[in-house]
Design a protein around this motif. Structure first.
Motif, PDB file in Angstrom:
ATOM      1  N   ILE A 163       0.844  -1.186   0.000  1.00  0.00           N
ATOM      2  CA  ILE A 163       0.000   0.000   0.000  1.00  0.00           C
ATOM      3  C   ILE A 163       0.888   1.248   0.000  1.00  0.00           C
ATOM      4  CG2 ILE A 163      -1.800   1.302   1.188  1.00  0.00           C
ATOM      5  CD1 ILE A 163      -2.783  -1.329   0.082  1.00  0.00           C
ATOM      6  N   VAL A 164       0.711   2.075  -1.019  1.00  0.00           N
ATOM      7  CA  VAL A 164       1.460   3.325  -1.128  1.00  0.00           C
ATOM      8  C   VAL A 164       0.796   4.355  -0.216  1.00  0.00           C
ATOM      9  CG1 VAL A 164       2.159   5.181  -2.666  1.00  0.00           C
ATOM     10  CG2 VAL A 164       2.192   2.816  -3.476  1.00  0.00           C
ATOM     11  N   PHE A 165       1.519   4.768   0.814  1.00  0.00           N
ATOM     12  CA  PHE A 165       0.991   5.637   1.855  1.00  0.00           C
ATOM     13  C   PHE A 165       1.176   7.097   1.438  1.00  0.00           C
ATOM     14  CE2 PHE A 165       1.334   6.613   6.693  1.00  0.00           C
ATOM     15  CZ  PHE A 165      -0.030   6.879   6.745  1.00  0.00           C
ATOM     16  N   ASP A 166       0.260   7.573   0.607  1.00  0.00           N
ATOM     17  CA  ASP A 166       0.400   8.917   0.044  1.00  0.00           C
ATOM     18  C   ASP A 166      -0.613   9.910   0.600  1.00  0.00           C
ATOM     19  OD1 ASP A 166      -1.837   7.848  -1.145  1.00  0.00           O
ATOM     20  OD2 ASP A 166      -1.281   8.359  -3.196  1.00  0.00           O
ATOM     21  N   THR A 167      -1.264   9.557   1.695  1.00  0.00           N
ATOM     22  CA  THR A 167      -2.301  10.418   2.283  1.00  0.00           C
ATOM     23  C   THR A 167      -1.799  11.151   3.523  1.00  0.00           C
ATOM     24  OG1 THR A 167      -3.169   8.530   3.534  1.00  0.00           O
ATOM     25  CG2 THR A 167      -4.175   8.995   1.388  1.00  0.00           C
ATOM     26  N   ASP A 221      -9.972   5.592  10.783  1.00  0.00           N
ATOM     27  CA  ASP A 221      -8.952   6.619  10.932  1.00  0.00           C
ATOM     28  C   ASP A 221      -8.010   6.247  12.075  1.00  0.00           C
ATOM     29  OD1 ASP A 221      -9.884   8.211   8.879  1.00  0.00           O
ATOM     30  OD2 ASP A 221     -11.194   9.388  10.183  1.00  0.00           O
ATOM     31  N   ALA A 222      -6.738   6.569  11.905  1.00  0.00           N
ATOM     32  CA  ALA A 222      -5.752   6.278  12.940  1.00  0.00           C
ATOM     33  C   ALA A 222      -5.783   7.351  14.017  1.00  0.00           C
ATOM     34  CB  ALA A 222      -4.360   6.183  12.331  1.00  0.00           C
ATOM     35  N   THR A 223      -5.689   6.939  15.265  1.00  0.00           N
ATOM     36  CA  THR A 223      -5.605   7.887  16.376  1.00  0.00           C
ATOM     37  C   THR A 223      -4.176   8.012  16.885  1.00  0.00           C
ATOM     38  OG1 THR A 223      -6.119   6.137  17.981  1.00  0.00           O
ATOM     39  CG2 THR A 223      -7.976   7.393  17.076  1.00  0.00           C
ATOM     40  N   ALA A 224      -3.269   7.175  16.328  1.00  0.00           N
ATOM     41  CA  ALA A 224      -1.845   7.210  16.668  1.00  0.00           C
ATOM     42  C   ALA A 224      -1.065   6.755  15.433  1.00  0.00           C
ATOM     43  CB  ALA A 224      -1.555   6.308  17.863  1.00  0.00           C
ATOM     44  N   PRO A 225       0.206   7.164  15.293  1.00  0.00           N
ATOM     45  CA  PRO A 225       0.972   6.817  14.091  1.00  0.00           C
ATOM     46  C   PRO A 225       1.080   5.316  13.817  1.00  0.00           C
ATOM     47  CG  PRO A 225       2.091   8.535  15.320  1.00  0.00           C
ATOM     48  CD  PRO A 225       0.961   8.071  16.189  1.00  0.00           C
ATOM     49  N   ASP A 226       1.073   4.500  14.875  1.00  0.00           N
ATOM     50  CA  ASP A 226       1.234   3.062  14.675  1.00  0.00           C
ATOM     51  C   ASP A 226      -0.063   2.355  14.303  1.00  0.00           C
ATOM     52  OD1 ASP A 226       0.008   3.331  17.131  1.00  0.00           O
ATOM     53  OD2 ASP A 226       1.213   1.787  18.123  1.00  0.00           O
ATOM     54  N   TRP A 251      -2.033   3.201  11.535  1.00  0.00           N
ATOM     55  CA  TRP A 251      -2.330   3.174  10.103  1.00  0.00           C
ATOM     56  C   TRP A 251      -2.211   1.751   9.557  1.00  0.00           C
ATOM     57  CZ3 TRP A 251      -4.749   7.014   7.916  1.00  0.00           C
ATOM     58  CH2 TRP A 251      -4.575   8.318   8.385  1.00  0.00           C
ATOM     59  N   GLY A 252      -1.090   1.135   9.829  1.00  0.00           N
ATOM     60  CA  GLY A 252      -0.890  -0.236   9.363  1.00  0.00           C
ATOM     61  C   GLY A 252      -1.899  -1.191   9.964  1.00  0.00           C
ATOM     62  N   LEU A 253      -2.188  -1.009  11.230  1.00  0.00           N
ATOM     63  CA  LEU A 253      -3.150  -1.871  11.926  1.00  0.00           C
ATOM     64  C   LEU A 253      -4.528  -1.783  11.276  1.00  0.00           C
ATOM     65  CD1 LEU A 253      -3.939  -3.649  14.386  1.00  0.00           C
ATOM     66  CD2 LEU A 253      -4.365  -1.518  15.633  1.00  0.00           C
ATOM     67  N   ASN A 254      -5.008  -0.571  11.075  1.00  0.00           N
ATOM     68  CA  ASN A 254      -6.353  -0.387  10.546  1.00  0.00           C
ATOM     69  C   ASN A 254      -6.483  -0.847   9.096  1.00  0.00           C
ATOM     70  OD1 ASN A 254      -6.971   0.649  13.034  1.00  0.00           O
ATOM     71  ND2 ASN A 254      -7.020   2.780  12.385  1.00  0.00           N
ATOM     72  N   ILE A 255      -5.421  -0.666   8.324  1.00  0.00           N
ATOM     73  CA  ILE A 255      -5.454  -1.122   6.937  1.00  0.00           C
ATOM     74  C   ILE A 255      -5.370  -2.644   6.880  1.00  0.00           C
ATOM     75  CG2 ILE A 255      -4.202  -1.066   4.737  1.00  0.00           C
ATOM     76  CD1 ILE A 255      -3.483   1.860   5.438  1.00  0.00           C
ATOM     77  N   CYS A 256      -4.580  -3.243   7.766  1.00  0.00           N
ATOM     78  CA  CYS A 256      -4.544  -4.705   7.855  1.00  0.00           C
ATOM     79  C   CYS A 256      -5.932  -5.259   8.187  1.00  0.00           C
ATOM     80  CB  CYS A 256      -3.543  -5.155   8.923  1.00  0.00           C
ATOM     81  SG  CYS A 256      -1.815  -5.123   8.409  1.00  0.00           S
ATOM     82  N   LYS A 257      -6.611  -4.643   9.120  1.00  0.00           N
ATOM     83  CA  LYS A 257      -7.957  -5.082   9.495  1.00  0.00           C
ATOM     84  C   LYS A 257      -8.916  -4.946   8.322  1.00  0.00           C
ATOM     85  CE  LYS A 257      -9.420  -3.372  13.434  1.00  0.00           C
ATOM     86  NZ  LYS A 257      -9.595  -2.367  14.508  1.00  0.00           N
ATOM     87  N   ALA A 258      -8.803  -3.847   7.591  1.00  0.00           N
ATOM     88  CA  ALA A 258      -9.704  -3.613   6.464  1.00  0.00           C
ATOM     89  C   ALA A 258      -9.507  -4.629   5.344  1.00  0.00           C
ATOM     90  CB  ALA A 258      -9.506  -2.204   5.920  1.00  0.00           C
ATOM     91  N   LEU A 259      -8.263  -5.066   5.156  1.00  0.00           N
ATOM     92  CA  LEU A 259      -7.945  -5.992   4.065  1.00  0.00           C
ATOM     93  C   LEU A 259      -7.781  -7.427   4.534  1.00  0.00           C
ATOM     94  CD1 LEU A 259      -5.386  -3.790   2.068  1.00  0.00           C
ATOM     95  CD2 LEU A 259      -7.798  -4.193   1.565  1.00  0.00           C
ATOM     96  N   ASP A 260      -8.017  -7.660   5.820  1.00  0.00           N
ATOM     97  CA  ASP A 260      -7.889  -8.985   6.419  1.00  0.00           C
ATOM     98  C   ASP A 260      -6.476  -9.553   6.242  1.00  0.00           C
ATOM     99  OD1 ASP A 260      -8.883 -11.118   7.894  1.00  0.00           O
ATOM    100  OD2 ASP A 260      -9.431 -12.265   6.111  1.00  0.00           O
ATOM    101  N   ALA A 261      -5.480  -8.673   6.361  1.00  0.00           N
ATOM    102  CA  ALA A 261      -4.083  -9.108   6.317  1.00  0.00           C
ATOM    103  C   ALA A 261      -3.677  -9.649   7.681  1.00  0.00           C
ATOM    104  CB  ALA A 261      -3.181  -7.945   5.926  1.00  0.00           C
ATOM    105  N   LYS A 262      -2.990 -10.754   7.689  1.00  0.00           N
ATOM    106  CA  LYS A 262      -2.598 -11.398   8.944  1.00  0.00           C
ATOM    107  C   LYS A 262      -1.161 -11.101   9.352  1.00  0.00           C
ATOM    108  CE  LYS A 262      -6.628 -13.193   9.369  1.00  0.00           C
ATOM    109  NZ  LYS A 262      -7.559 -12.574  10.358  1.00  0.00           N
ATOM    110  N   THR A 263      -0.382 -10.508   8.437  1.00  0.00           N
ATOM    111  CA  THR A 263       1.011 -10.159   8.743  1.00  0.00           C
ATOM    112  C   THR A 263       1.289  -8.748   8.227  1.00  0.00           C
ATOM    113  OG1 THR A 263       1.694 -12.470   8.528  1.00  0.00           O
ATOM    114  CG2 THR A 263       3.431 -10.804   8.473  1.00  0.00           C
ATOM    115  N   TYR A 264       1.866  -7.931   9.099  1.00  0.00           N
ATOM    116  CA  TYR A 264       2.249  -6.565   8.718  1.00  0.00           C
ATOM    117  C   TYR A 264       3.761  -6.467   8.806  1.00  0.00           C
ATOM    118  CZ  TYR A 264       2.542  -1.460   8.719  1.00  0.00           C
ATOM    119  OH  TYR A 264       2.853  -0.158   8.414  1.00  0.00           O
ATOM    120  N   ILE A 265       4.405  -6.122   7.693  1.00  0.00           N
ATOM    121  CA  ILE A 265       5.865  -6.076   7.619  1.00  0.00           C
ATOM    122  C   ILE A 265       6.303  -4.618   7.553  1.00  0.00           C
ATOM    123  CG2 ILE A 265       7.896  -6.857   6.356  1.00  0.00           C
ATOM    124  CD1 ILE A 265       6.132  -9.070   5.146  1.00  0.00           C
ATOM    125  N   ASN A 266       7.275  -4.263   8.378  1.00  0.00           N
ATOM    126  CA  ASN A 266       7.649  -2.858   8.499  1.00  0.00           C
ATOM    127  C   ASN A 266       9.166  -2.694   8.462  1.00  0.00           C
ATOM    128  OD1 ASN A 266       7.335  -0.137   8.818  1.00  0.00           O
ATOM    129  ND2 ASN A 266       6.251  -0.245  10.757  1.00  0.00           N
TER     130      ASN A 266
END
Length: 235
Positions: free
Chosen positions: A27-31, A148-153, A155-170
């Motif tokens: 996901i290109v984080f351009d927002t 919407d994210a309430t803290a910087p960490d 964004w990845g969490l909420n997008i993972c939940k929206a897309l049903d991703a089980k692993t977030y790589i950073n």
């Protein structure tokens, strides 16, 4: 599904592509707000004297709170030919100059007014060149809903939940401010990848690591770069 969320960098270094190589969805984080002197419109290549120098995309004037997705390119400058000329001059003795110059010319063959859209094209074309198969989607152009994210960490969490991703790589820098428990509570595994920047021949005595992927491509075959993509450690 494995997911990565990153800002759209301009021909980024190989560690960026290691993340892309590990995920299914990029996901290109351009927002978020554009920050000056980052990697969105510039990166480093190797000067003939063996020192790093910048290639860049000139941008139009913008307000301080402008989002990445709204940054516009200054196409009044002949920046495309300038980049190609410098690559031809600086890497004239590199083993893969001809192939990489043709690659860059193809990347820049379309006209773009928007910086983020340009960078997405460059990322897609580079992934094709390197045989990286992740799907690339701009957050600003996505058609899924997320909290919407309430803290910087988050964004990845909420997008993972929206897309049903089980692993977030950073990237490794995220480990300083991510609350891993937030991810555990949602049954999402979070990984931090630290790139190992192996030396390769640059035709100079001192190796300069962390340059644009273009430098790597100038001196290495696709098979060799594929091996480099696997050179990392999990933190």
């Amino acid at each position: 599904m494995k997911l990565v969320l990153m800002q759209p960098y301009f021909f980024p270094y190989i560690g960026y592509f290691q993340l892309m190589n590990l995920c299914d969805e990029f996901i290109v984080f351009d927002t978020v707000q554009y920050i000056k002197k980052g990697w969105i419109n510039r990166n480093r290549i190797l000067h003939p004297e063996g020192t790093p120098t910048y290639i860049n995309v000139p941008i139009q004037k913008f307000k301080s709170n402008t989002l990445i997705k709204d940054i516009l390119i200054n196409n009044k400058e002949n920046w495309k030919q300038s980049i190609i000329n410098r690559l031809q001059q600086y890497y004239k003795n590199a083993p893969y100059t001809e192939e990489v110059i043709a690659f860059v010319e193809n990347c820049l063959s379309e006209e773009f007014s928007n910086l983020s859209e340009l960078n997405v094209r460059l990322l897609k074309e580079t992934c094709n060149y390197l045989n990286i198969s992740c799907r690339i989607t701009s957050l600003s152009k996505s058609n899924f809903e997320y909290e919407d994210a309430t803290a910087p960490d988050e964004w990845g969490l909420n997008i993972c939940k929206a897309l049903d991703a089980k692993t977030y790589i950073n990237a490794p820098g995220g480990i300083l401010f991510f609350d891993i428990d937030k991810y555990k509570e949602e049954s999402i595994e979070i990984k931090f990848i630290n790139p190992i920047l192996n030396n390769y021949v640059q035709n100079y005595e001192t190796f300069v690591p962390g340059l644009s992927i273009l430098d790597v491509m100038m001196f290495n075959s696709v098979d060799e770069i594929q091996e480099m993509l696997l050179s990392y450690e999990e933190i």
